[in-house]
Design a protein around this motif. Structure first.
Motif, PDB file in Angstrom:
ATOM      1  N   GLU A  67       0.147  -7.820   9.678  1.00 54.08           N
ATOM      2  CA  GLU A  67      -1.123  -7.099   9.784  1.00 54.08           C
ATOM      3  C   GLU A  67      -1.591  -7.026  11.236  1.00 54.08           C
ATOM      4  OE1 GLU A  67      -5.593  -7.269   7.894  1.00 54.08           O
ATOM      5  OE2 GLU A  67      -3.949  -8.220   6.813  1.00 54.08           O
ATOM      6  N   ARG A  68      -1.417  -8.104  11.983  1.00 51.86           N
ATOM      7  CA  ARG A  68      -1.838  -8.124  13.382  1.00 51.86           C
ATOM      8  C   ARG A  68      -0.972  -7.231  14.257  1.00 51.86           C
ATOM      9  NH1 ARG A  68      -3.245 -13.448  16.057  1.00 51.86           N
ATOM     10  NH2 ARG A  68      -4.209 -11.942  17.440  1.00 51.86           N
ATOM     11  N   THR A  69       0.177  -6.799  13.745  1.00 53.10           N
ATOM     12  CA  THR A  69       1.050  -5.916  14.516  1.00 53.10           C
ATOM     13  C   THR A  69       0.933  -4.458  14.071  1.00 53.10           C
ATOM     14  OG1 THR A  69       2.963  -6.245  13.062  1.00 53.10           O
ATOM     15  CG2 THR A  69       2.714  -7.791  14.902  1.00 53.10           C
ATOM     16  N   GLY A  70      -0.048  -4.189  13.204  1.00 57.40           N
ATOM     17  CA  GLY A  70      -0.282  -2.813  12.783  1.00 57.40           C
ATOM     18  C   GLY A  70       0.355  -2.429  11.463  1.00 57.40           C
ATOM     19  N   PHE A  71       1.063  -3.347  10.833  1.00 58.49           N
ATOM     20  CA  PHE A  71       1.672  -3.068   9.532  1.00 58.49           C
ATOM     21  C   PHE A  71       0.753  -3.656   8.465  1.00 58.49           C
ATOM     22  CE2 PHE A  71       5.142  -2.838  12.534  1.00 58.49           C
ATOM     23  CZ  PHE A  71       5.760  -1.660  12.151  1.00 58.49           C
ATOM     24  N   ALA A 133      16.758   5.697  -4.872  1.00 58.22           N
ATOM     25  CA  ALA A 133      17.993   6.432  -4.568  1.00 58.22           C
ATOM     26  C   ALA A 133      19.203   5.503  -4.531  1.00 58.22           C
ATOM     27  CB  ALA A 133      17.845   7.171  -3.229  1.00 58.22           C
ATOM     28  N   LEU A 134      18.976   4.235  -4.166  1.00 57.03           N
ATOM     29  CA  LEU A 134      20.082   3.256  -4.183  1.00 57.03           C
ATOM     30  C   LEU A 134      20.525   2.940  -5.609  1.00 57.03           C
ATOM     31  CD1 LEU A 134      19.106   0.454  -1.621  1.00 57.03           C
ATOM     32  CD2 LEU A 134      20.947   2.120  -1.406  1.00 57.03           C
ATOM     33  N   GLY A 135      19.589   3.052  -6.552  1.00 56.63           N
ATOM     34  CA  GLY A 135      19.890   2.682  -7.926  1.00 56.63           C
ATOM     35  C   GLY A 135      19.030   1.541  -8.426  1.00 56.63           C
ATOM     36  N   LEU A 136      18.049   1.111  -7.626  1.00 57.01           N
ATOM     37  CA  LEU A 136      17.106   0.084  -8.071  1.00 57.01           C
ATOM     38  C   LEU A 136      15.938   0.757  -8.780  1.00 57.01           C
ATOM     39  CD1 LEU A 136      17.091  -2.154  -4.882  1.00 57.01           C
ATOM     40  CD2 LEU A 136      17.804  -2.885  -7.169  1.00 57.01           C
ATOM     41  N   GLU A 137      15.544   0.239  -9.923  1.00 57.02           N
ATOM     42  CA  GLU A 137      14.383   0.759 -10.642  1.00 57.02           C
ATOM     43  C   GLU A 137      13.155  -0.034 -10.212  1.00 57.02           C
ATOM     44  OE1 GLU A 137      12.428   0.908 -15.085  1.00 57.02           O
ATOM     45  OE2 GLU A 137      14.555   0.401 -14.886  1.00 57.02           O
ATOM     46  N   VAL A 138      12.181   0.630  -9.585  1.00 61.63           N
ATOM     47  CA  VAL A 138      10.952  -0.037  -9.158  1.00 61.63           C
ATOM     48  C   VAL A 138      10.091  -0.275 -10.394  1.00 61.63           C
ATOM     49  CG1 VAL A 138       8.856   0.161  -7.774  1.00 61.63           C
ATOM     50  CG2 VAL A 138      11.046   0.963  -6.847  1.00 61.63           C
ATOM     51  N   VAL A 139       9.757  -1.558 -10.637  1.00 67.55           N
ATOM     52  CA  VAL A 139       8.999  -1.951 -11.813  1.00 67.55           C
ATOM     53  C   VAL A 139       7.541  -2.228 -11.460  1.00 67.55           C
ATOM     54  CG1 VAL A 139       8.791  -3.686 -13.645  1.00 67.55           C
ATOM     55  CG2 VAL A 139      11.049  -2.946 -12.878  1.00 67.55           C
ATOM     56  N   ASP A 140       7.304  -2.822 -10.287  1.00 67.30           N
ATOM     57  CA  ASP A 140       5.953  -3.217  -9.903  1.00 67.30           C
ATOM     58  C   ASP A 140       5.868  -3.334  -8.392  1.00 67.30           C
ATOM     59  OD1 ASP A 140       3.301  -3.979 -10.249  1.00 67.30           O
ATOM     60  OD2 ASP A 140       3.761  -6.022 -10.887  1.00 67.30           O
ATOM     61  N   GLU A 141       4.664  -3.214  -7.875  1.00 60.67           N
ATOM     62  CA  GLU A 141       4.404  -3.401  -6.448  1.00 60.67           C
ATOM     63  C   GLU A 141       3.158  -4.252  -6.307  1.00 60.67           C
ATOM     64  OE1 GLU A 141       4.240   0.240  -4.183  1.00 60.67           O
ATOM     65  OE2 GLU A 141       5.816   1.144  -5.396  1.00 60.67           O
ATOM     66  N   ASP A 142       3.230  -5.287  -5.483  1.00 56.47           N
ATOM     67  CA  ASP A 142       2.099  -6.181  -5.250  1.00 56.47           C
ATOM     68  C   ASP A 142       1.894  -6.353  -3.757  1.00 56.47           C
ATOM     69  OD1 ASP A 142       1.641  -6.983  -8.046  1.00 56.47           O
ATOM     70  OD2 ASP A 142       3.593  -7.969  -7.853  1.00 56.47           O
ATOM     71  N   ILE A 143       0.656  -6.147  -3.291  1.00 61.21           N
ATOM     72  CA  ILE A 143       0.351  -6.387  -1.882  1.00 61.21           C
ATOM     73  C   ILE A 143       0.243  -7.886  -1.666  1.00 61.21           C
ATOM     74  CG2 ILE A 143      -1.371  -6.079  -0.055  1.00 61.21           C
ATOM     75  CD1 ILE A 143      -1.925  -3.311  -1.219  1.00 61.21           C
ATOM     76  N   ILE A 144       0.927  -8.372  -0.649  1.00 63.68           N
ATOM     77  CA  ILE A 144       0.921  -9.792  -0.318  1.00 63.68           C
ATOM     78  C   ILE A 144      -0.256 -10.057   0.621  1.00 63.68           C
ATOM     79  CG2 ILE A 144       2.182 -11.670   0.802  1.00 63.68           C
ATOM     80  CD1 ILE A 144       4.776 -10.117   0.023  1.00 63.68           C
ATOM     81  N   ARG A 145      -1.132 -10.941   0.225  1.00 63.31           N
ATOM     82  CA  ARG A 145      -2.273 -11.285   1.080  1.00 63.31           C
ATOM     83  C   ARG A 145      -1.875 -12.375   2.056  1.00 63.31           C
ATOM     84  NH1 ARG A 145      -7.349 -14.620   0.080  1.00 63.31           N
ATOM     85  NH2 ARG A 145      -8.622 -14.005   1.852  1.00 63.31           N
ATOM     86  N   ASN A 146      -1.352 -13.472   1.553  1.00 60.68           N
ATOM     87  CA  ASN A 146      -0.905 -14.596   2.372  1.00 60.68           C
ATOM     88  C   ASN A 146       0.322 -15.205   1.726  1.00 60.68           C
ATOM     89  OD1 ASN A 146      -3.015 -14.813   4.428  1.00 60.68           O
ATOM     90  ND2 ASN A 146      -4.365 -15.354   2.727  1.00 60.68           N
ATOM     91  N   GLU A 147       1.085 -15.909   2.537  1.00 55.07           N
ATOM     92  CA  GLU A 147       2.234 -16.646   2.024  1.00 55.07           C
ATOM     93  C   GLU A 147       2.196 -18.031   2.642  1.00 55.07           C
ATOM     94  OE1 GLU A 147       7.060 -16.189   1.524  1.00 55.07           O
ATOM     95  OE2 GLU A 147       5.996 -14.849   2.871  1.00 55.07           O
TER      96      GLU A 147
END
Length: 160
Positions: A67-71, A133-147
């Protein structure tokens, strides 16, 4: 060696080295570990080299504040892959711009976890499309707050 040929038996010094490097590899010197264990710094350096050569220590990784690098979007994308293709697809996913880590999960249908960074929703859409396109089925997306990470207590000198 144990029953399995590829398992390396670790002694107390090996476990202590791994534990201390997991705590903070950048600020932990061989001299410090040596003093803590009553051995020469060269002994610790030799052990670290052996642990690296044997693949026990496989690398040293940066903990980046994206986040501090703009991503602004640090996201975990959960995917499904057919078991025979899982390893290949996981490795191929690493080639996508914005993918920073991929984990294969042994059980369940949600068996490939892809950690990505992006500046905006367009980045995440592009990455999702490329995973598809690779063949992976996207099931879910979660934003990571902290690790938060912690060294494995099994290597701690307290447990020896």
């Amino acid at each position: 060696m144990s029953e399995r040929e590829d398992i390396v038996e670790l002694d107390e010094l090996d476990r202590h080295i791994i534990y201390r490097l997991q705590q903070d590899a950048r600020r932990t010197s061989a001299s410090t570990i040596a003093e803590e264990n009553g051995v020469a710094a060269s002994t610790v350096r030799n052990r670290i080299n052996r642990l690296e050569d044997e693949g026990i220590i496989d690398g040293y990784y940066l903990d980046v504040d994206y986040e501090r690098t703009g991503f602004q979007l640090h996201t975990l994308i959960v995917c499904s892959a057919a078991i025979p293709d899982r390893e290949r697809l996981a490795r191929d996913a690493l080639e996508i711009e914005g993918v920073v880590a991929v984990r294969e999960v042994m059980t369940g249908s949600e068996n490939v976890h892809v950690e990505v960074v992006g500046r905006d929703g367009d980045d995440l859409s592009r990455i999702g499309q490329e995973l598809d396109a690779l063949g992976l089925e996207v099931v879910d997306e979660d934003i990571i707050r902290n690790e938060y990470v912690h060294p494995y207590e099994g290597f701690s000198p307290k447990n020896q």
